[in-house]
Structure formats: structure tokens, C-alpha cells
Scaffold this active site. Structure first.
Site, PDB file in Angstrom:
ATOM      1  N   LYS A 179       9.582 -41.118 -14.332  1.00  0.00           N
ATOM      2  CA  LYS A 179       9.652 -42.551 -14.359  1.00  0.00           C
ATOM      3  C   LYS A 179       8.856 -42.967 -13.227  1.00  0.00           C
ATOM      4  O   LYS A 179       9.567 -43.003 -11.996  1.00  0.00           O
ATOM      5  CB  LYS A 179      10.887 -43.472 -14.542  1.00  0.00           C
ATOM      6  CG  LYS A 179      10.570 -44.888 -14.571  1.00  0.00           C
ATOM      7  CD  LYS A 179      11.311 -45.474 -13.821  1.00  0.00           C
ATOM      8  CE  LYS A 179      11.174 -47.093 -13.597  1.00  0.00           C
ATOM      9  NZ  LYS A 179       9.691 -47.247 -12.838  1.00  0.00           N
ATOM     10  N   GLU A 254      16.724 -38.769  -2.287  1.00  0.00           N
ATOM     11  CA  GLU A 254      15.812 -38.881  -1.069  1.00  0.00           C
ATOM     12  C   GLU A 254      15.698 -40.355  -0.922  1.00  0.00           C
ATOM     13  O   GLU A 254      15.156 -41.139  -1.565  1.00  0.00           O
ATOM     14  CB  GLU A 254      14.253 -38.224  -1.469  1.00  0.00           C
ATOM     15  CG  GLU A 254      14.409 -36.800  -1.593  1.00  0.00           C
ATOM     16  CD  GLU A 254      14.943 -36.065  -0.060  1.00  0.00           C
ATOM     17  OE1 GLU A 254      15.075 -36.588   0.764  1.00  0.00           O
ATOM     18  OE2 GLU A 254      15.233 -34.891  -0.298  1.00  0.00           O
ATOM     19  N   CYS A 288       9.201 -43.378   4.321  1.00  0.00           N
ATOM     20  CA  CYS A 288      10.666 -43.154   4.555  1.00  0.00           C
ATOM     21  C   CYS A 288      10.886 -42.701   6.106  1.00  0.00           C
ATOM     22  O   CYS A 288      12.073 -42.704   6.618  1.00  0.00           O
ATOM     23  CB  CYS A 288      11.520 -42.333   3.433  1.00  0.00           C
ATOM     24  SG  CYS A 288      10.434 -40.787   3.228  1.00  0.00           S
ATOM     25  N   GLU A 385      15.844 -51.041   7.455  1.00  0.00           N
ATOM     26  CA  GLU A 385      14.555 -50.011   7.374  1.00  0.00           C
ATOM     27  C   GLU A 385      13.355 -51.278   7.549  1.00  0.00           C
ATOM     28  O   GLU A 385      13.468 -52.105   6.646  1.00  0.00           O
ATOM     29  CB  GLU A 385      14.690 -49.506   6.341  1.00  0.00           C
ATOM     30  CG  GLU A 385      13.428 -48.302   5.909  1.00  0.00           C
ATOM     31  CD  GLU A 385      13.444 -47.446   4.555  1.00  0.00           C
ATOM     32  OE1 GLU A 385      14.228 -48.290   3.595  1.00  0.00           O
ATOM     33  OE2 GLU A 385      12.927 -46.614   4.615  1.00  0.00           O
TER      34      GLU A 385
HETATM   35  P1  NAP Z   1      12.979 -48.430  -5.276  1.00  0.00           P
HETATM   36  O1  NAP Z   1      13.097 -49.849  -5.397  1.00  0.00           O
HETATM   37  O2  NAP Z   1      14.589 -47.927  -4.927  1.00  0.00           O
HETATM   38  O3  NAP Z   1      12.405 -47.838  -6.284  1.00  0.00           O
HETATM   39  C1  NAP Z   1      12.438 -46.405  -6.576  1.00  0.00           C
HETATM   40  C2  NAP Z   1      12.200 -46.155  -7.957  1.00  0.00           C
HETATM   41  O4  NAP Z   1      13.339 -46.238  -8.657  1.00  0.00           O
HETATM   42  C3  NAP Z   1      11.066 -46.915  -8.573  1.00  0.00           C
HETATM   43  O5  NAP Z   1      10.362 -46.040  -9.644  1.00  0.00           O
HETATM   44  C4  NAP Z   1      11.880 -48.090  -9.532  1.00  0.00           C
HETATM   45  O6  NAP Z   1      11.301 -48.671 -10.494  1.00  0.00           O
HETATM   46  C5  NAP Z   1      13.319 -47.327  -9.558  1.00  0.00           C
HETATM   47  N1  NAP Z   1      14.488 -47.962  -9.849  1.00  0.00           N
HETATM   48  C6  NAP Z   1      14.508 -49.388  -9.486  1.00  0.00           C
HETATM   49  N2  NAP Z   1      15.620 -49.949  -9.823  1.00  0.00           N
HETATM   50  C7  NAP Z   1      16.099 -49.020 -10.591  1.00  0.00           C
HETATM   51  C8  NAP Z   1      17.375 -48.706 -11.361  1.00  0.00           C
HETATM   52  N3  NAP Z   1      18.282 -49.881 -11.504  1.00  0.00           N
HETATM   53  N4  NAP Z   1      17.745 -47.624 -12.238  1.00  0.00           N
HETATM   54  C9  NAP Z   1      16.726 -46.662 -12.158  1.00  0.00           C
HETATM   55  N5  NAP Z   1      15.522 -46.906 -11.577  1.00  0.00           N
HETATM   56  C10 NAP Z   1      15.276 -47.757 -10.846  1.00  0.00           C
HETATM   57  O7  NAP Z   1      12.364 -47.933  -3.816  1.00  0.00           O
HETATM   58  P2  NAP Z   1      10.910 -48.319  -3.521  1.00  0.00           P
HETATM   59  O8  NAP Z   1      10.723 -49.699  -2.955  1.00  0.00           O
HETATM   60  O9  NAP Z   1       9.988 -47.987  -4.813  1.00  0.00           O
HETATM   61  O10 NAP Z   1      10.562 -47.248  -2.492  1.00  0.00           O
HETATM   62  C11 NAP Z   1      10.749 -47.572  -0.764  1.00  0.00           C
HETATM   63  C12 NAP Z   1      12.190 -46.787  -0.689  1.00  0.00           C
HETATM   64  O11 NAP Z   1      11.975 -45.492  -0.995  1.00  0.00           O
HETATM   65  C13 NAP Z   1      12.512 -46.958   0.900  1.00  0.00           C
HETATM   66  O12 NAP Z   1      13.748 -47.399   0.988  1.00  0.00           O
HETATM   67  C14 NAP Z   1      11.841 -45.490   1.163  1.00  0.00           C
HETATM   68  O13 NAP Z   1      12.582 -45.097   2.494  1.00  0.00           O
HETATM   69  C15 NAP Z   1      12.681 -44.594   0.098  1.00  0.00           C
HETATM   70  N6  NAP Z   1      11.826 -43.426  -0.044  1.00  0.00           N
HETATM   71  C16 NAP Z   1      12.673 -42.143   0.448  1.00  0.00           C
HETATM   72  C17 NAP Z   1      12.112 -40.967   0.661  1.00  0.00           C
HETATM   73  C18 NAP Z   1      12.835 -39.636   1.163  1.00  0.00           C
HETATM   74  O14 NAP Z   1      12.057 -38.620   0.863  1.00  0.00           O
HETATM   75  N7  NAP Z   1      13.922 -39.910   1.461  1.00  0.00           N
HETATM   76  C19 NAP Z   1      10.531 -40.889   0.342  1.00  0.00           C
HETATM   77  C20 NAP Z   1       9.856 -42.023  -0.127  1.00  0.00           C
HETATM   78  C21 NAP Z   1      10.413 -43.387  -0.152  1.00  0.00           C
HETATM   79  P3  NAP Z   1      10.535 -50.057 -10.224  1.00  0.00           P
HETATM   80  O15 NAP Z   1       9.106 -49.448  -9.511  1.00  0.00           O
HETATM   81  O16 NAP Z   1      10.379 -50.252 -11.651  1.00  0.00           O
HETATM   82  O17 NAP Z   1      11.278 -50.955  -9.718  1.00  0.00           O
END
Ligand code: NAP
Length: 484
Positions: A179, A254, A288, A385
Site C-alpha cells: 500500500k 521504520e 527520516c 520531528e
Molecule cells: P504516515 O502518515 O505514518 O503514513 C505512512 C503510510 O502509512 C502511508 O502509506 C499512509 O497512508 C499509511 N497509513 C496512515 N494511517 C494508517 C493506518 N491507520 N493504517 C494503515 N496505514 C496507515 O507517514 P508519512 O507522513 O507518509 O511519512 C513521514 C513519516 O515517515 C515521518 O515520520 C518519517 O520520519 C517516517 N519515515 C521513516 C523512515 C525510516 O526508515 N525510519 C523512512 C521514511 C520516512 P496514506 O498516505 O493513505 O495516509
């Protein structure tokens, strides 16, 4: 409108068929640099996800028992397909995500490198024959694919984050339901097309776009999904960990970061500036592992800030599709508002904006690369963050103080330090509670090394020889009665 040489796919892949959503709904995908709608993707939900899980489950028995060299060869072909299409894939990535085109080319290349790495690494995923306590027995430890894997990925690295999950899953013999993030679905969907083009069997890779709650809910409820691999925010990660309990899924997470970047008095300042620019401003601060807090020792502080200001002022801001641009737009208005709030909070507590500080003249979601000095622990960005082009500079006096401040967060993903003191390097390795530590480098991610956070930044590793572990179950078999 370009379809990026046929790589912009506007359907979901379920069981080898490209389909829309059952209810027929679609979601617009916006180019953050222009505000234009690039196209639409299906607004999938529970039913589509359940069908994708069923397809992955049906494909699992054959795929998990396929010849190792079949999987290895397909993965090498997938690597080649990515690199053959690198430029079009990079342009598609920039169009939906906004990052500068040179960074997008790099993301496609590292994604391909992860696929090749796991094609190589699976050939070394050895089991063990353990010495048995009695002569009539042989004890075998063997590895097996975990089953259907669900992969949920974020918008900031929409291609390479999926590569890190598809690579080990497919190599291990798992089937996948992916997804992609709703803001950047095309870089995820195209993996389905490339997998199909190079010959992965139907049902091995399935991709569903749409409602995070419905797709995520169906994944988490299903007893057939044996593992969830997630990259995204800590908040959503915690929800998924809770939801995984009912079916006892394996999870790898992650999650978010709050990286410190420590510059000691003995650092090479020019090298530190070079590292700082990459570690802070890559993808407009939306990674991240981006620096959240600069800690600069008092003796070098002013020289560092002066050079940082010069480098930040020189950044070229614009549409990432144009060569020469170094900073594109932020992903959406919410991201801009967050940076504005962090700046106004810091100013109200005595922070000095020495560079930038407001929305960029380009309009939309462009923001001026910003530096704030005089940062203190009570400012919001000390704990939150930032995820934007804002460099917060704290001043410190001694090493112990810097390590303590660096660790004063629930996150533990990446940390950076610049020093020429070898003894200090090892004290930092022991002292910093971070999964990734860069000494004299602001860019350390590489396929050969394990990537993953400590504390609330996650669990499990991606890349390195450890990157396969989460996709393999370990079985122990005792063969007894051999002497009779
Ligand atoms: P996010 O809001 O947590 O979304 C990530 C993914 O999860 C998206 O595909 C999102 O779908 C989905 N999602 C959201 N709510 C969900 C739920 N209740 N159940 C299942 N899936 C759900 O994060 P983001 O804003 O896309 O990304 C930024 C974050 O990712 C930052 O905190 C960053 O630090 C972190 N990140 C971490 C790493 C690492 O390797 N540690 C790497 C890159 C990014 P939708 O888009 O449809 O909402």
C-alpha cells in the site's frame, strides 16, 4: 500530459489483473510544485485489499517453493528494468513528490541497488547443522519464508522504501500486498508493472491504493498476512503494532526520527558544512534521517553558523523537475504550516532567524531554507520531528553535555558527529542511543549496512545481511533414532 513513457499506471494490481476500485472512486494525485492534478488512482478499500490478500495467499505455495535461482534471476531482471527506466521513473517521482530530479535519480538507483543486494544475499541465507547431544540425532536449523507480507510505505521515499521491502520479501519467497502513500502512489504502482514485465507470476506482487484506514484495517485483521513491514510516522506505527496483536503478526517498523548533528571544536568546518547541507536539506528536510538539531561547540559555533548561512542562502529553490534546482516544494500545506509553527514557537522563546524564515516567493508549498540560532531545549523542535527545511542550532560546551542532549528524545534513528578525535568517535558509538551513526559524514545509507532505529524510531533492520531476517522464519528439526 506525460505518462512517463507508459510508467504512470492508474490502476491497482490484484492477482495479476489491473483493476479500479469496486465503488469506482478515484483519488487525484497532485504535483506539489505546480498544484496541477497529474492523474488519478483507485480509491481502494476493504474489499480490494481482501482480494489482494487472497491473491497473495493463493500465489504463496508455488512462489515459496520456487527455485532459488528463479527468484534470483527475476530480481536481477527487476534491477535492470529499474535502471533501464531510471530517467522516466525519476521524473515521475519528482512530479508527484517534489524532490529535485538529481535526488529522484539517486532514489531510483538505490532502490535498484537494494533489489540487487537481496538477490545476492538470499544465496547466502544459510541454515545450520547444530552439534547434537547424542550420537543418534542430527539437529537442523532451517529458514523459510514467513508467508504473505504487507508493505505500507510513506510519501517521502515512495520508490526506495518499497524496494527495501519488496527485495527481501521476494527473495525470501514471500508474496506481497503493498500500500503506497496516497500522496505519491505512482512510484509504488510502477513496481507492479515492472515486476509483471520481467515475469514475476500473477499474485506474487499486489498493490492497492486508497483509504489508509480501510486498506490498513483489512491487512491488520487478516490472519493470512503473517508480516507487516511499515515505514512512516511513529504514531501510525504504534497503532499498527497494537493491531498486530490479535493475529500475532511479525512487524518491522521504520518510524520517525529526531537526528542530532554534533559539531565539535576539532571538526573540519568545511566538511561539517558539506555534511550538514546533505543531512539537513535533502528532500527539503523531509527524510527520516534528516538533522533535526544541530549541536555546535562554543569554540566553533560562530564560524559554523556563518558558513552554514552562506551555503543555505545559495540553495536554488524551484520546481524539482528543472536541472540545477536543489530545493523543491514541501509535500503539502500542512507541512508548511508545521514549519511556520515551529519557527514562531522558537522566536517566541528567544530564537534568532538568521536565514529564511517564511514561505518562499514561488508561492504554493515552497518555503525558504531557514536557520534559527540560539535554540533551547524548551523549543518545540527540540522534541518534535521538523520534517522541513529548518536548521535549528544549539550551542554546547563539552562532550558529555552534547551526548546527553542528543539522547534526550524518544527517537533513536540517526545521529551525526564531526570530530577528528578517534577516542571520542568510539565514545560517541557507545554513548549515542541511535541505530545509525555518521562520523564525519552526513549521508551514510547504503545497501550493505543495516538501516533501522532504536527506541520509538522502530524495530527491525532493512538492508545489510540483517535485512532478510524479518522475512524468514527459523525452524529447528531434530532427526532422532539414526543409530538403530
Ligand atoms: P504516515 O502518515 O505514518 O503514513 C505512512 C503510510 O502509512 C502511508 O502509506 C499512509 O497512508 C499509511 N497509513 C496512515 N494511517 C494508517 C493506518 N491507520 N493504517 C494503515 N496505514 C496507515 O507517514 P508519512 O507522513 O507518509 O511519512 C513521514 C513519516 O515517515 C515521518 O515520520 C518519517 O520520519 C517516517 N519515515 C521513516 C523512515 C525510516 O526508515 N525510519 C523512512 C521514511 C520516512 P496514506 O498516505 O493513505 O495516509
Amino acid at each position: 500530459m506525460s505518462n512517463f513513457n507508459g510508467l504512470m499506471v492508474e490502476a491497482n494490481l490484484i492477482g495479476g489483473r489491473w483493476v479500479g476500485s469496486d465503488a469506482g472512486g478515484t483519488i487525484n494525485v497532485i504535483n506539489p510544485a505546480t498544484g496541477e492534478v497529474i492523474g488519478t488512482v483507485p480509491n481502494g478499500g476493504t474489499d480490494e485489499t481482501n482480494r489482494a490478500i487472497a491473491a497473495a495467499n493463493a500465489a504463496f505455495p508455488d512462489w515459496s517453493k520456487s527455485n532459488l535461482m528463479t527468484r534470483v534471476t527475476l530480481l536481477h531482471s527487476l534491477h535492470d528494468a529499474l535502471m533501464d527506466n531510471q530517467e522516466d521513473l525519476a521524473q515521475l517521482l519528482t512530479a508527484e513528490q517534489g524532490k529535485p530530479i538529481f535526488e529522484a535519480r539517486g532514489e531510483i538507483a538505490i532502490g535498484a541497488a537494494y533489489i540487487r543486494w537481496f538477490a545476492e544475499e538470499i544465496r547466502r541465507a544459510k541454515g545450520e547443522i547444530v552439534p547434537a547431544p547424542t550420537a543418534d540425532r542430527r539437529l537442523l536449523v532451517t529458514h523459510h519464508p514467513v508467508g504473505v507480507v504487507a508493505a505500507i510505505t510513506p510519501w517521502n521515499f515512495p520508490s526506495s522504501m518499497l524496494a527495501r521491502k519488496l527485495g527481501p520479501a521476494l527473495a525470501a519467497g514471500c508474496t506481497v500486498v503493498a500500500k503506497p502513500a496516497t500522496a505519491t502512489p505512482y512510484s509504488g504502482l510502477v513496481w507492479g508493472k515492472l515486476c509483471e514485465d520481467v515475469g514475476f507470476p500473477a499474485g506474487v506482487v499486489n498493490i492497492v491504493t486508497g483509504s489508509a484506514r480501510q486498506v490498513g484495517g483489512a491487512i491488520m485483521d487478516s490472519p493470512d498476512v503473517r508480516k507487516v513491514t511499515f515505514t512512516g510516522s511513529t504514531e501510525v506505527g504504534k497503532t499498527l503494532i497494537r493491531q498486530s496483536a490479535d493475529t500475532v503478526k511479525k512487524v518491522s517498523m521504520e518510524l520517525g526520527g529526531n537526528a542530532p548533528f554534533i559539531v565539535f571544536d576539532d571538526a573540519d568546518v568545511d566538511a561539517a558544512i558539506e555534511g550538514a547541507m546533505i543531512a539537513k536539506f535533502r528532500n527539503m528536510g523531509q527524510t527520516c534521517v534528516c538533522t533535526n538539531r544541530f549541536y555546535v561547540q562554543a569554540g566553533i559555533h560562530d564560524a559554523f553558523v556563518a558558513k552554514l548561512k552562506e551555503a543555505v542562502a545559495a540553495l536554488v529553490v524551484g520546481n524539482g523537475a528543472e536541472d540545477g534546482v536543489q530545493q523543491g516544494p514541501l509535500i503539502d500545506d500542512g507541512a508548511v504550516t508545521k514549519v511556520e509553527e515551529l519557527i514562531s514557537d522558537a522566536k517566541s522563546k528567544g530564537g534568532n532567524v538568521v536565514q529564511g524564515g517564511k514561505r518562499h516567493g514561488n508561492g504554493g508549498t515552497f518555503f525558504e531554507p531557514t536557520i534559527i540560532t540560539g535554540a533551547t531545549d524548551d523549543m518545540q523542535f527540540a522534541t518534535d520531528e521538523i520534517f522541513g527545511p529548518l536548521a535549528a542550532v544549539f550551542k554546547f560546551d563539552d562532550e558529555a553535555e552534547a551526548i546527553e542532549a542528543a539522547n534526550a528524545t524518544e527517537y533513536g534513528l540517526a545521529a551525526y558527529a564531526y570530530t577528528r578525535d578517534l577516542g571520542r568517535t568510539f565514545r560517541l558509538n557507545d554513548g549515542l542511543d541511535y541505530g545509525l551513526i555518521g562520523i564525519n559524514s552526513g549521508l551514510i545509507t547504503t545497501v550493505e549496512a543495516p538501516f533501522g532505529g532504536l527506541k520509538e524510531s522502530g524495530m527491525g533492520k532493512e538492508g545489510g545481511s540483517q535485512g532478510l531476517d524479518d522475512y524468514l522464519e527459523t525452524k529447528y528439526m531434530c532427526v532422532a533414532g539414526l543409530s538403530s
